[in-house]
Design a protein around this motif. Sequence first.
Motif, mmCIF file in Angstrom:
data_model
loop_
_atom_site.group_PDB
_atom_site.id
_atom_site.type_symbol
_atom_site.label_atom_id
_atom_site.label_comp_id
_atom_site.label_asym_id
_atom_site.label_seq_id
_atom_site.Cartn_x
_atom_site.Cartn_y
_atom_site.Cartn_z
ATOM 1 N N GLN A 141 1.045 -0.985 -0.044
ATOM 2 C CA GLN A 141 -0.439 0.336 0.000
ATOM 3 C C GLN A 141 0.964 1.449 0.266
ATOM 4 O O GLN A 141 0.432 2.494 0.439
ATOM 5 C CB GLN A 141 -0.679 0.017 1.279
ATOM 6 N N THR A 142 2.115 0.648 -0.607
ATOM 7 C CA THR A 142 3.303 2.709 -1.068
ATOM 8 C C THR A 142 2.760 2.973 -1.878
ATOM 9 O O THR A 142 2.073 2.708 -2.695
ATOM 10 C CB THR A 142 4.351 2.060 -0.767
ATOM 11 N N ALA A 192 -5.032 -4.547 -3.641
ATOM 12 C CA ALA A 192 -5.899 -4.153 -4.460
ATOM 13 C C ALA A 192 -6.652 -4.035 -4.107
ATOM 14 O O ALA A 192 -7.871 -2.421 -3.791
ATOM 15 C CB ALA A 192 -5.751 -4.748 -5.402
ATOM 16 N N LEU A 193 -7.573 -4.810 -2.913
ATOM 17 C CA LEU A 193 -8.806 -4.183 -2.057
ATOM 18 C C LEU A 193 -8.685 -3.825 -1.536
ATOM 19 O O LEU A 193 -9.521 -2.940 -0.854
ATOM 20 C CB LEU A 193 -8.744 -5.896 -1.722
ATOM 21 N N ASN A 194 -7.586 -4.130 -0.402
ATOM 22 C CA ASN A 194 -7.676 -2.886 1.044
ATOM 23 C C ASN A 194 -7.189 -1.548 0.447
ATOM 24 O O ASN A 194 -7.823 -0.743 1.114
ATOM 25 C CB ASN A 194 -5.972 -3.611 1.527
ATOM 26 N N LEU A 195 -6.496 -0.949 -1.203
ATOM 27 C CA LEU A 195 -7.014 0.268 -1.720
ATOM 28 C C LEU A 195 -7.852 0.586 -1.535
ATOM 29 O O LEU A 195 -8.664 2.156 -2.419
ATOM 30 C CB LEU A 195 -5.443 0.223 -2.797
ATOM 31 N N GLN A 204 0.201 3.766 -7.190
ATOM 32 C CA GLN A 204 0.618 4.262 -8.656
ATOM 33 C C GLN A 204 -0.187 3.156 -10.068
ATOM 34 O O GLN A 204 -0.152 4.242 -10.631
ATOM 35 C CB GLN A 204 1.507 4.936 -8.952
ATOM 36 N N ALA A 205 0.228 2.029 -9.492
ATOM 37 C CA ALA A 205 0.234 1.235 -10.648
ATOM 38 C C ALA A 205 -1.586 1.150 -10.727
ATOM 39 O O ALA A 205 -2.138 0.918 -11.334
ATOM 40 C CB ALA A 205 0.720 -0.114 -9.656
ATOM 41 N N LEU A 206 -2.253 0.760 -9.112
ATOM 42 C CA LEU A 206 -3.226 1.290 -9.550
ATOM 43 C C LEU A 206 -4.279 1.842 -9.367
ATOM 44 O O LEU A 206 -4.997 1.380 -10.723
ATOM 45 C CB LEU A 206 -3.854 0.919 -7.611
ATOM 46 N N GLN A 207 -3.563 3.154 -9.824
ATOM 47 C CA GLN A 207 -4.476 4.402 -9.911
ATOM 48 C C GLN A 207 -4.540 4.232 -11.913
ATOM 49 O O GLN A 207 -5.904 4.377 -12.651
ATOM 50 C CB GLN A 207 -3.526 5.675 -10.117
#
Length: 508
Positions: free
Chosen positions: A332-333, A356-359, A338-341
Motif C-alpha cells: 500500500q505504498t 488492491a482490495l485494501n486500497l 500509482q500502479a492501481l490508479q
Amino acid sequence: MTDHTVKKNPASIPHSIWPAEALRRAEKEAADSLGLTLYELMLRAGDAAFSVARAAYPQAHHWLILCGHGNNGGDGYVVARRAVAAGIHVTLLALESDKPLPEEAARARDAWLEAAGTLHAADILWPEGVDLIVDGLLGTGLHSAPRERVSNLITHANHHPAPVLALDIPSGLMAQTGTAPGAVIHADHTVTFIGLKPGLLTGKARDVVGRLHHNALGLEGWLAGQTTAITRFDASQLPEWFPPRRPTSHKGDHGRLVIIGGDHGTAGAIRMTGEAALRAGAGLVRILTRSENITPIVTARPELMVHALTPQALDDSLEWADVVVIGPGLGQTPWGKQALQKVEQFRKPMLWDADALNLLAINPDKRHNRILTPHPGEAARLLNCSVAEIESDRLHSAQRLVKRYGGVAVLKGAGTVVASETGWLGIVDAGNAGMASGGMGDVLSGIIGALLGQKLALYDAACAGCTAHGAAADHLASRYGTRGMLATDLFDTLRRVVNPDVIDLKND
C-alpha cells in the motif's frame, strides 16, 4: 465425534440450491401437484434417513433418537418406527411443549405409540450402550440460538461417543446462512430432503454437516422443472469449462495476462500467481514487479516474462494485455497505489486481490469488468463492517459487494460464494482445510486470471477457477492429507484438473 477428513459428496447431490424460505413454500406446492400429502412426504423422509443410517452403521443396535416439537421431530418418529420394525432397540427422547405438534408430526408420533413405542422425557439420564444418535430436534426454520433444554441435548450428543446422523440439517445450523448462533449438532452424516439448502454448504457447514446425503422424496421431476437462484459447483462440472483445445490453437489464443505486484519481500506471492496462471492454461504471462524480484522469479519459472514495474512498462503492458491481475504482494505504498490508479482505467477483464482490495476500500468505485476476490477480512473492509457481520450471511455479503463495486465478487472461505451483479449466485463445493495456508489466494488469482484470458466470462471464470482450485487441493488431500499442504503443491494437480478430457481424477 465427527471425522473431518476429506469427503467427496455423493453423485446424487444436486447442483440446484434452494433458498430456505422458498423451499418451504415449494414443498407443499410440489406435494399438491403430485397428489401427495405432507404426511406422505414425512414417511418418505423417515424411510430415506433410516436407509442411510442402516447402511452407514449396520452394526449399531441401540439408537437414541432425539425428537423436537416440529416436523423435524416427526421425521424422527418415522425413523424410530422403522428401526424397531428392523429389530433395533430404540430409546426416543421427546421434547415437550405447551403448543400442539404440527398435524403431520402428531400423526407420526401416534403411529410410533401405536407400534408400542415409548416417549421418554428429554431430561432423562441417557441409557448405556447407545451406538447411534439420530438428531431430529430442530429443522430448517431456526432463526435464533436454540433454547437451553435443546442446547443441553445438543451438547450431550456432541460429547457422546456414538456417531450422529442429522435429519435434514444439523440442529442449531441455520438453513439459509450456515451460521450457528448457539449450540449446534456436529453430525457424522446429514440426510437432507427435497432440495439442497445453502446453509449445508457454506459458513459453519463444513464443520458440522459431516457426509451429506440428499433424497428428493420422489419430487425429482417437479424439482427439475423449477429454476433456483443459487448453483452448487463441484469437480463434476470441470469438463463444461475445460473442453479439449483445438489442435491448431497457439499461445495467442489462450490469453495475454499481465500480473502486477510483488513489493519488497513478497516476490513469492507474485511468482505463485504467475505460475498458477501458466498451469491453468494461460498463453502468455507477463509479471510487473520490483526489479530485485526479476532474477529469482525467472530462475524459478523461466516461462514467465518478468519486468520491473515502471510507468512505461505499465503503459506498454496494459496496451498488450487481454487481462490484468493486480494485488498479490502489491503493498500500500505509493509504488502500488500509482500502479492501481493506472489499472483502474483498463477496459478489458481484470481481477483485483489482496492489497488492491485494501486500497479499493479506501477509494471505492464501481466497475463492471472486474472480479474481486476478498477473504472475509478484506470483505469487511470493503463493506465497512465487521468480519462477524460478513460471516453471519455470506451469500448476502457477496451480493452486497457486487451491488457496491460491480462486476463479480468471490467471497473466499469454506464454501466460497461467487456473486455477479446480474444476479447469479453460486457456492463452490470443493476444497478442504489444507488450503488454510499462505499463498492459496495468490494461486487462485492466477487461475481465474488465466481463465479470463481463455475467453470465459467474468462469472464463469470465477466459478471455474474456484472449483478447479478446490478440486486440485482435494486431489492432494485424498493422497497426502490436509496438514502441511503448500500453495505450490497445487501446481501439479491443477494441471490435471484443467485437463479433464485426458485425466480421470477418480482413477488417477
